[in-house]
Write a protein that holds these residues in place. Structure first.
Motif, short mmCIF file in Angstrom:
data_model
loop_
_atom_site.label_atom_id
_atom_site.label_comp_id
_atom_site.label_asym_id
_atom_site.label_seq_id
_atom_site.Cartn_x
_atom_site.Cartn_y
_atom_site.Cartn_z
N UNK A 165 -10.78 -21.29 23.24
CA UNK A 165 -11.40 -22.29 24.09
C UNK A 165 -11.50 -23.60 23.33
N UNK A 166 -11.11 -24.70 23.98
CA UNK A 166 -11.12 -25.99 23.33
C UNK A 166 -11.39 -27.10 24.33
N UNK A 167 -11.55 -28.30 23.83
CA UNK A 167 -11.64 -29.49 24.67
C UNK A 167 -10.28 -30.17 24.73
N UNK A 168 -10.02 -30.83 25.85
CA UNK A 168 -8.77 -31.57 26.01
C UNK A 168 -9.08 -32.85 26.78
N UNK A 169 -8.33 -33.91 26.49
CA UNK A 169 -8.61 -35.16 27.19
C UNK A 169 -7.33 -35.74 27.78
N UNK A 170 -7.50 -36.50 28.81
CA UNK A 170 -6.40 -37.27 29.39
C UNK A 170 -6.88 -38.71 29.57
N UNK A 171 -5.96 -39.65 29.55
CA UNK A 171 -6.25 -41.06 29.74
C UNK A 171 -6.14 -41.36 31.23
N UNK A 172 -7.26 -41.69 31.85
CA UNK A 172 -7.26 -41.88 33.30
C UNK A 172 -8.41 -42.82 33.66
N UNK A 173 -8.42 -43.31 34.90
CA UNK A 173 -9.51 -44.18 35.31
C UNK A 173 -10.78 -43.37 35.50
N UNK A 174 -11.92 -44.01 35.28
CA UNK A 174 -13.20 -43.34 35.38
C UNK A 174 -13.48 -42.95 36.82
N UNK A 175 -14.07 -41.78 37.02
CA UNK A 175 -14.43 -41.37 38.40
C UNK A 175 -15.40 -42.37 39.04
N UNK A 176 -15.21 -42.59 40.32
CA UNK A 176 -16.10 -43.46 41.12
C UNK A 176 -16.12 -44.90 40.62
N UNK A 177 -15.01 -45.35 40.06
CA UNK A 177 -14.89 -46.74 39.63
C UNK A 177 -13.60 -47.32 40.18
N UNK A 178 -13.37 -48.59 39.92
CA UNK A 178 -12.12 -49.22 40.38
C UNK A 178 -10.95 -48.65 39.60
N UNK A 179 -9.76 -48.59 40.19
CA UNK A 179 -8.60 -47.97 39.52
C UNK A 179 -8.25 -48.61 38.18
N UNK A 180 -8.63 -49.85 37.97
CA UNK A 180 -8.28 -50.52 36.71
C UNK A 180 -9.21 -50.16 35.55
N UNK A 181 -10.28 -49.43 35.84
CA UNK A 181 -11.24 -49.07 34.81
C UNK A 181 -10.85 -47.71 34.22
N UNK A 182 -10.13 -47.74 33.07
CA UNK A 182 -9.59 -46.53 32.47
C UNK A 182 -10.38 -46.12 31.23
N UNK A 183 -10.38 -44.85 30.97
CA UNK A 183 -11.05 -44.32 29.78
C UNK A 183 -10.57 -42.88 29.57
#
Length: 206
Positions: A165-183
Motif C-alpha cells: 500500500x502506498x500513496x500516488x499523485x497526479x498533476x491535475x486541477x484542484x476539485x471544485x476550482x477553475x480548470x486553470x488551478x492545478x496542483x
C-alpha cells in the motif's frame, strides 16, 4: 473466475511439491546455522484498490518484478527467521521501491527436499526523493526446497499472496476550482498480487 484459477494453480503447485518429495533420493540434512538467499520474483496483479476518481485507473496493471537478498538462521530443525533487502518494480503506474523485510519459515521435514510455509513483512522505501512511493508490504505463502548437486546449495520455489500500500499523485486541477488551478492530487493505491519466486539458497551447515 480468477479465484478458481488461482486455487487450481496453488493446488497444482502443492501436488508438484509432494511428488518431488516422495520420489528420488532425499537426504537428511542439518537445518542449522545460517543460510543466504538471492531471490527473483514476478507478481500477477489482483484487483487494485484506490480512491482515484472513477475510471481514472482502468488501465492500471499491478504487475511487479523484484530481486532480493536475505540472511537467515535456523532456530531449530523446522523454523528459521531472517531479514532481507530488495528492489521492486511495479508497472502502470510505474513505482520503484526498496523493501526491507523480516521473514519466518516453517520447514515440514528434515530432508533436503521438503515443502515449507513462510511469512514476511516490512516497509518499502522510496527510491526517488520527489516521489512518495513508500508503505507497508507483506507476503504469505508456501514453497519447496530442492537440493542441488553441491550439498550446500539449494533452490527454493515460492508462491504467495503479496500486498503493498502506498500513496500516488497526479498533476491535475484542484476539485471544485477553475480548470486553470492545478496542483498535485494525492491518492492511495493498494496493490495485491500473487507472486512466484525462485531463490538460490546457500547453507553454511549440512
Amino acid at each position: 473466475m480468477r479465484l478458481k484459477q488461482l486455487t487450481r494453480t496453488a493446488f497444482s503447485f502443492a501436488l508438484i511439491l509432494t511428488s518431488f518429495t516422495l520420489f528420488g533420493q532425499n537426504r537428511i540434512i542439518r537445518n542449522q546455522g545460517f543460510y543466504y538467499t538471492i531471490e527473483g520474483s514476478a507478481g500477477y496483479g489482483l484487483k487494485m484498490t484506490t480512491d482515484y476518481p472513477p475510471n481514472w485507473h482502468d488501465d492500471f496493471s499491478p504487475m511487479n518484478f523484484g530481486i532480493k537478498g536475505s540472511a537467515n538462521i535456523f532456530l531449530n530443525y523446522h523454523i528459521s527467521t531472517g531479514a532481507g533487502l530488495g528492489l521492486n518494480q511495479y508497472t502502470s503506474p510505474n513505482i520503484s521501491t526498496l523493501p526491507v523485510t523480516a521473514n519466518v519459515k516453517y520447514f515440514f521435514g528434515k530432508p533436503a527436499r521438503t515443502p515449507f510455509i513462510y511469512a514476511e513483512g516490512g516497509y518499502a522505501f522510496r527510491t526517488k526523493a520527489d516521489k512518495q512511493h513508500k508503505g507497508p508490504v507483506y507476503e504469505v505463502g508456501l514453497g519447496y526446497r530442492h537440493q542441488l548437486q553441491n550439498r550446500y546449495n539449494f533452490l527454493m520455489f515460492k508462491i504467495g499472496y503479496s500486498y503493498f500500500k502506498t500513496k500516488h499523485w497526479i498533476w491535475d486541477h484542484k476539485p471544485n476550482t477553475v480548470p486553470s488551478d492545478w496542483d498535485m492530487q494525492w491518492y492511495f493505491l493498494e496493490r495485491p498480487a500473487i507472486n512466484f519466486t525462485i531463490c538460490f539458497y546457500h547453507s553454511t551447515r549440512y
